[in-house]
Design an enzyme around this catalytic site. Structure first.
Site, PDB file in Angstrom:
ATOM      1  N   ASN A 138      34.365  37.941  39.123  1.00 10.35           N
ATOM      2  CA  ASN A 138      35.775  37.558  39.129  1.00 10.35           C
ATOM      3  C   ASN A 138      36.151  37.240  40.570  1.00 10.35           C
ATOM      4  OD1 ASN A 138      38.538  37.333  39.019  1.00 10.35           O
ATOM      5  ND2 ASN A 138      38.910  39.502  38.539  1.00 10.35           N
ATOM      6  N   TRP A 139      36.308  35.946  40.836  1.00 10.07           N
ATOM      7  CA  TRP A 139      36.577  35.538  42.215  1.00 10.07           C
ATOM      8  C   TRP A 139      38.029  35.773  42.648  1.00 10.07           C
ATOM      9  CZ3 TRP A 139      33.905  30.045  42.743  1.00 10.07           C
ATOM     10  CH2 TRP A 139      32.526  30.213  42.572  1.00 10.07           C
ATOM     11  N   LYS A 140      38.886  36.094  41.688  1.00  6.58           N
ATOM     12  CA  LYS A 140      40.318  36.279  41.985  1.00  6.58           C
ATOM     13  C   LYS A 140      40.839  35.026  42.721  1.00  6.58           C
ATOM     14  CE  LYS A 140      39.582  41.187  41.720  1.00  6.58           C
ATOM     15  NZ  LYS A 140      39.957  42.545  42.101  1.00  6.58           N
ATOM     16  N   HIS A 167      43.828  41.594  33.034  1.00  9.16           N
ATOM     17  CA  HIS A 167      43.319  42.229  34.260  1.00  9.16           C
ATOM     18  C   HIS A 167      44.459  43.051  34.876  1.00  9.16           C
ATOM     19  CE1 HIS A 167      41.853  42.789  38.336  1.00  9.16           C
ATOM     20  NE2 HIS A 167      40.640  42.563  37.863  1.00  9.16           N
ATOM     21  N   GLU A 213      45.513  43.322  37.761  1.00  9.48           N
ATOM     22  CA  GLU A 213      46.360  42.591  38.714  1.00  9.48           C
ATOM     23  C   GLU A 213      47.392  41.735  37.973  1.00  9.48           C
ATOM     24  OE1 GLU A 213      43.106  41.049  41.070  1.00  9.48           O
ATOM     25  OE2 GLU A 213      42.689  43.105  41.669  1.00  9.48           O
ATOM     26  N   GLU A 248      38.108  49.081  33.997  1.00  8.83           N
ATOM     27  CA  GLU A 248      38.302  48.953  35.446  1.00  8.83           C
ATOM     28  C   GLU A 248      39.364  49.955  35.902  1.00  8.83           C
ATOM     29  OE1 GLU A 248      36.944  44.920  37.126  1.00  8.83           O
ATOM     30  OE2 GLU A 248      39.032  44.717  36.531  1.00  8.83           O
ATOM     31  N   GLY A 270      38.624  47.271  44.600  1.00  6.62           N
ATOM     32  CA  GLY A 270      38.818  46.842  45.985  1.00  6.62           C
ATOM     33  C   GLY A 270      38.943  47.973  46.982  1.00  6.62           C
ATOM     34  N   SER A 276      34.682  48.138  42.680  1.00  8.73           N
ATOM     35  CA  SER A 276      33.806  48.418  43.839  1.00  8.73           C
ATOM     36  C   SER A 276      32.320  48.440  43.486  1.00  8.73           C
ATOM     37  CB  SER A 276      34.224  49.733  44.525  1.00  8.73           C
ATOM     38  OG  SER A 276      35.527  49.605  45.050  1.00  8.73           O
ATOM     39  N   GLY A 300      34.275  42.035  41.578  1.00  3.87           N
ATOM     40  CA  GLY A 300      35.239  41.267  42.366  1.00  3.87           C
ATOM     41  C   GLY A 300      34.635  40.831  43.688  1.00  3.87           C
ATOM     42  N   GLY A 301      34.979  41.523  44.750  1.00  2.00           N
ATOM     43  CA  GLY A 301      34.588  41.133  46.112  1.00  2.00           C
ATOM     44  C   GLY A 301      33.113  40.796  46.279  1.00  2.00           C
TER      45      GLY A 301
HETATM   46  P1  13P Z   1      36.153  44.768  43.261  1.00  2.00           P
HETATM   47  O1  13P Z   1      34.737  44.606  42.778  1.00  2.00           O
HETATM   48  O2  13P Z   1      36.489  43.923  44.442  1.00  2.00           O
HETATM   49  O3  13P Z   1      36.511  46.224  43.410  1.00  2.00           O
HETATM   50  O4  13P Z   1      37.110  44.198  42.079  1.00  2.00           O
HETATM   51  C1  13P Z   1      36.926  44.625  40.783  1.00  2.00           C
HETATM   52  C2  13P Z   1      37.725  43.762  39.874  1.00  2.00           C
HETATM   53  O5  13P Z   1      38.938  43.845  39.822  1.00  2.00           O
HETATM   54  C3  13P Z   1      36.990  42.776  39.058  1.00  2.00           C
HETATM   55  O6  13P Z   1      37.804  42.234  38.070  1.00  2.00           O
END
Ligand code: 13P
Length: 268
Positions: free
Chosen positions: A14-16, A104, A106, A176, A182, A222, A243-244
């Site tokens: 997930n590149w956000k 999600h 967010e 999640e 993050g 993470s 994510g990251g």
């Molecule tokens: P991180 O891997 O950056 O913690 O993000 C997780 C996430 O929200 C994936 O959807």
């Protein structure tokens, strides 16, 4: 442990709101060069770039026959209309999107996506024959208050009520925990396993054992190359939502390989 189940793991990036379409082109090309056939023989991989990158990434995946599924991060639940700024599930399906993240944290926290909107979006994604990845997870406050299970159960029930058993069995859920996203503080393997097993038990009550056994449940929060293998070794963790660490091709391939090694060694 992972060999006891036949669910094929799913690793999703997930590149956000990262990578414009030029950066996306470089990242996916780099992924294509690094991923070897053996890395993906026992698992599925999806990438979820921002909307503006989808066409570019789809052309690259199709043109170079890359072993990647195209994913989106969100959509609205109507097919068309006066909804300025929204993107419809029909538009995503026409672009070859196969997976859509739904609800999600967010979207829920920053953009006030309600449980009702999550349920409607899930149905809209299914209507267009894409696979939803339904995201659930508790805040740190809920966890500290001992309310993780009740919160997860409420999120799962409001989203899945009324769906056919076959639809539930074919979809993906992502656990999640919000405190792990993050922060560099991933859930422990035991916490991830307990939450995923609990979610599966709720799904079994709602949609029956076969659907619950078929459903894939990812862990997200993470994840990196160093913890990916141990997380997916847990019996109810069927993949990872990253994510990251998915933004850079080398880091994402480390995660893919850790999952692949885990499934290969447990199948041996
Ligand atoms: P991180 O891997 O950056 O913690 O993000 C997780 C996430 O929200 C994936 O959807």
């Amino acid at each position: 442990m992972a060999a006891a189940v036949s669910r094929r793991p799913l690793v999703s990036g997930n590149w956000k709101m990262h990578h414009d379409h030029i950066e996306a082109l470089h990242t996916v090309r780099d992924l294509g060069l690094r991923i070897k056939p053996g890395d993906v023989s026992s698992l599925d991989v999806t990438v979820h770039p921002p909307f503006t990158d989808l066409r570019t990434v789809q052309s690259l995946i199709d043109g170079e026959r890359l072993p990647l599924g195209l994913g989106a991060q969100h959509c609205y639940y109507e097919d068309r209309g006066a909804f300025t700024g929204e993107v419809s599930p029909q538009m995503l399906a026409r672009l070859g999107v196969a997976y859509v993240l739904v609800g999600h944290s967010e979207r829920r926290q920053i953009f006030d996506m309600t449980d009702e909107a999550v349920a409607l979006t899930l149905r809209a994604v299914l209507r267009h024959e894409m696979t939803p990845i339904l995201c659930v997870g508790e805040t740190e406050e809920l966890r500290d208050a001992g309310a993780t299970s009740s919160h997860l159960e409420a999120q799962v029930r409001t989203a899945l009520t009324g769906l056919a058993k076959e639809q539930v069995g074919a979809m993906v859920l992502a656990y999640e925990p919000i405190w792990a996203i993050g922060t560099g503080r991933a859930a422990t393997v035991d916490d991830a396993q307990d939450a995923c097993a609990f979610i599966r038990s709720v799904v079994a009550e709602m949609a029956g054992e076969p659907a619950a056994r078929a459903l894939r449940i990812q862990y997200g929060g993470s994840v990196k190359g160093a913890n990916a293998g141990e997380l997916v070794d847990a019996p109810d963790v069927d993949g990872l939502l990253v994510g990251g660490a998915s933004l850079d091709a080398a880091g994402f391939v480390d995660i893919i390989r850790a999952v692949s090694d885990c499934y290969r060694s447990s199948a041996a």
